[in-house]
Scaffold this motif. Structure first.
Motif, short mmCIF file in Angstrom:
data_model
loop_
_atom_site.label_atom_id
_atom_site.label_comp_id
_atom_site.label_asym_id
_atom_site.label_seq_id
_atom_site.Cartn_x
_atom_site.Cartn_y
_atom_site.Cartn_z
N ARG A 116 33.12 42.30 57.61
CA ARG A 116 34.47 42.69 57.55
C ARG A 116 35.32 41.41 56.91
O ARG A 116 34.84 40.24 57.13
N GLY A 117 36.00 41.81 55.80
CA GLY A 117 36.61 40.79 55.00
C GLY A 117 35.77 39.90 54.03
O GLY A 117 36.36 39.05 53.36
N ALA A 118 34.41 40.23 54.12
CA ALA A 118 33.58 39.29 53.01
C ALA A 118 33.95 39.56 51.72
O ALA A 118 34.28 40.63 51.29
N VAL A 147 35.20 45.32 53.47
CA VAL A 147 34.97 43.88 52.86
C VAL A 147 36.30 43.50 52.05
O VAL A 147 37.18 44.45 51.89
N GLY A 148 36.35 42.45 51.85
CA GLY A 148 37.81 42.00 51.05
C GLY A 148 37.43 42.22 49.51
O GLY A 148 38.45 42.64 49.17
N SER A 149 36.51 42.00 49.06
CA SER A 149 36.29 42.38 47.71
C SER A 149 35.02 42.22 47.22
O SER A 149 33.91 42.07 47.78
N HIS A 205 24.58 46.87 34.02
CA HIS A 205 23.93 47.96 34.83
C HIS A 205 23.82 47.89 36.24
O HIS A 205 22.83 47.86 36.63
N VAL A 206 25.00 47.66 36.61
CA VAL A 206 25.38 47.77 38.13
C VAL A 206 26.24 48.73 38.76
O VAL A 206 27.22 49.15 37.99
N VAL A 207 25.85 49.44 39.80
CA VAL A 207 26.89 50.70 40.49
C VAL A 207 27.29 49.82 41.62
O VAL A 207 26.46 49.52 42.55
N VAL A 208 28.47 50.31 41.67
CA VAL A 208 29.30 49.79 42.89
C VAL A 208 29.71 51.30 43.59
O VAL A 208 30.76 51.88 43.18
N ASP A 209 29.30 51.58 44.88
CA ASP A 209 29.30 53.08 45.32
C ASP A 209 29.79 52.78 46.87
O ASP A 209 29.22 52.24 47.75
N GLY A 210 31.00 53.35 46.96
CA GLY A 210 31.36 53.63 48.48
C GLY A 210 31.88 52.50 49.27
O GLY A 210 31.80 52.77 50.68
N PHE A 211 32.22 51.55 48.55
CA PHE A 211 32.88 50.36 49.41
C PHE A 211 34.46 50.74 50.04
O PHE A 211 35.09 51.47 49.02
N THR A 212 34.86 50.13 50.89
CA THR A 212 36.13 49.96 51.25
C THR A 212 36.71 48.57 51.18
O THR A 212 35.87 47.83 51.85
N THR A 213 37.51 48.21 50.28
CA THR A 213 38.04 46.71 50.26
C THR A 213 39.53 46.83 50.75
O THR A 213 40.03 47.85 50.44
N ALA A 214 39.91 45.66 51.52
CA ALA A 214 41.18 45.59 51.97
C ALA A 214 41.65 44.26 52.07
O ALA A 214 41.03 43.22 52.46
N ASP A 215 42.82 43.98 51.51
CA ASP A 215 43.54 42.73 51.57
C ASP A 215 43.04 41.63 51.04
O ASP A 215 42.92 40.63 51.25
N GLY A 216 42.11 41.97 49.88
CA GLY A 216 41.51 40.93 49.20
C GLY A 216 41.72 41.07 47.61
O GLY A 216 42.67 41.53 47.23
N ASP A 217 40.34 40.96 46.70
CA ASP A 217 40.64 40.95 45.35
C ASP A 217 40.12 42.18 44.82
O ASP A 217 40.18 42.55 43.66
N ARG A 220 45.46 47.41 49.18
CA ARG A 220 46.25 46.39 49.33
C ARG A 220 45.62 45.22 48.59
O ARG A 220 45.64 44.07 49.18
N ALA A 221 45.04 45.21 47.35
CA ALA A 221 44.63 44.38 46.78
C ALA A 221 45.45 43.19 46.28
O ALA A 221 46.49 43.57 46.16
N HIS A 222 45.24 42.17 46.35
CA HIS A 222 46.27 41.00 46.03
C HIS A 222 46.19 40.73 44.41
O HIS A 222 47.22 40.00 43.97
N ASP A 223 45.42 41.48 43.74
CA ASP A 223 45.57 41.52 42.06
C ASP A 223 45.37 43.13 41.93
O ASP A 223 45.63 43.97 42.70
#
Length: 362
Positions: free
Chosen positions: A84-86, A109-111, A118-130, A148-151
């Motif tokens: 959490r928050g990583a 996670v945070g971000s 050739h990288v796939v980013v699949d199904g993450f939840t990010t909150a209050d990070g980047d 709520r991304a900071h950017d």
């Protein structure tokens, strides 16, 4: 660029990934956010497909080790409260045939930052990070939820990339920002962008060449409640300190309850340097725009724009489409406009090559 014109993982791996995973894993505070009405609810996300994990990380130390040793063809899974928050940082590259797949489930996670190919980013939840920060060739971001991304919520400086079926809420600045070549932005839901540390609040910004932006929903972005309000737009490009934009198609999107333009495409830097045409060739086709601005589509210093088969409405429109500053060879055809205002206005410098026909009110 701001322009407002008025113109006449807890539990076992098996539990988390339905028995599919195998292996083991070895900013300064800004002004408070203005009050605003809650964003409209997104459609329920689709159930993620089954995942077979090469390795799984359930805490930050395991995550760092997996990412440092990532290899083509691996599926690396991240789950559990220990993450959490990583801030996850991936720098390894896969191949077109064997991408590296990063899968997030049942954790927030945070971000996620990717600097590789050739990288796939699949199904993450990010909150209050980047949020998601992506740099490279052949990157895919799909099915993520960015809160709520900071950017910017999702930022992609990419070539041949896919940004698909993500939900972005309350990013500080722009929900999705792309720059590069041949990026597809498909089926995303962006809402509630705010201006905290950023200098604006928009839905999707795009820069570069050959992009396709289709079937997205951009909604509920307000300029209310700020001492110095942002210029809130659904789709925006400009060339001030940014690369020129060419050969971009924006089609089949919906934009509603946004306080300024549906599309704003400008190239002021080119205009100031006698280089109009450096940014050119934009197709805005089959979109639905219900906005609060003075015009739904604003084009300046940007030749070869096509505005076709769109539906445009808004309570404060002074005109539907406004084209100016040498934006020659424009085509505005078969659009539908709700309201009593000039449907299309074009200044004298933009009239060469102009085609306007088949537009009507509804």
């Amino acid at each position: 660029m701001s322009v407002k014109m008025v113109i006449a993982v807890v539990g076992t791996t098996a539990a988390l990934f339905a028995g599919a995973c195998t292996g083991s894993g070895g900013e300064p505070e800004g002004p408070s956010q203005p009050e605003r009405a809650p964003a409209a609810a997104a459609e329920p996300p689709r159930d993620p497909p089954p995942v077979t994990c090469t390795h799984t990380a359930t805490d930050q130390e395991q995550a760092r080790a997996l990412l440092a040793q990532a290899a083509p063809g691996q599926t690396l899974c991240f789950a559990g409260d220990g993450l959490r928050g990583a801030d996850l940082e991936a720098s390894a590259s896969g191949t077109p045939e064997q991408p590296i797949v990063l899968v997030g489930r049942d954790t927030t996670v945070g971000s996620v930052s990717v600097e590789g190919d050739h990288v796939v980013v699949d199904g993450f939840t990010t909150a209050d990070g980047d949020g998601l920060t992506l740099t490279g060739t052949g990157i895919t971001a799909r099915g993520n939820e960015v809160l709520r991304a900071h950017d910017d919520g999702i930022g992609c400086q990419c070539t041949d990339a896919d940004i698909e079926d993500n939900v972005v809420r309350e990013a500080d600045g722009t929900g999705i920002r792309i720059e590069g070549e041949r990026i597809s932005v498909l089926g995303n839901d962006v809402s509630g962008s705010v201006m905290r540390e950023s200098n604006d609040a928009d839905g999707i910004r795009f820069f570069g060449t050959g992009h396709r932006i289709s079937a997205n929903k951009v909604h509920d972005i307000s300029d209310d409640g700020y001492p110095d309000p942002p210029h809130t737009d659904c789709f925006q490009t400009y060339d001030n300190s940014s690369p020129p934009t060419r050969d971009v198609e924006i089609s089949g999107n919906t934009c509603h309850n946004v306080d300024h333009q549906c599309l704003i495409a400008t190239a002021e830097e080119a205009g100031q340097n006698n280089a109009v045409g450096r940014s050119r060739s934009l197709r805005f086709v089959g979109n639905t725009c219900a906005v609060e601005g003075s015009q739904a589509v604003l084009v300046r210093w940007f030749p070869e724009i096509t505005v076709r088969d769109n539906e445009i409405s808004g309570p404060d429109l002074a005109n539907g489409v406004y084209i100016a500053n040498g934006s020659t060879s424009a085509t505005v055809v078969h659009n539908r406009f709700r309201g009593d205002y000039p449907m299309v206005e074009v200044d004298e410098s933009s009239r060469p090559g102009l085609r306007v026909e088949g537009n009507q009110r509804f």
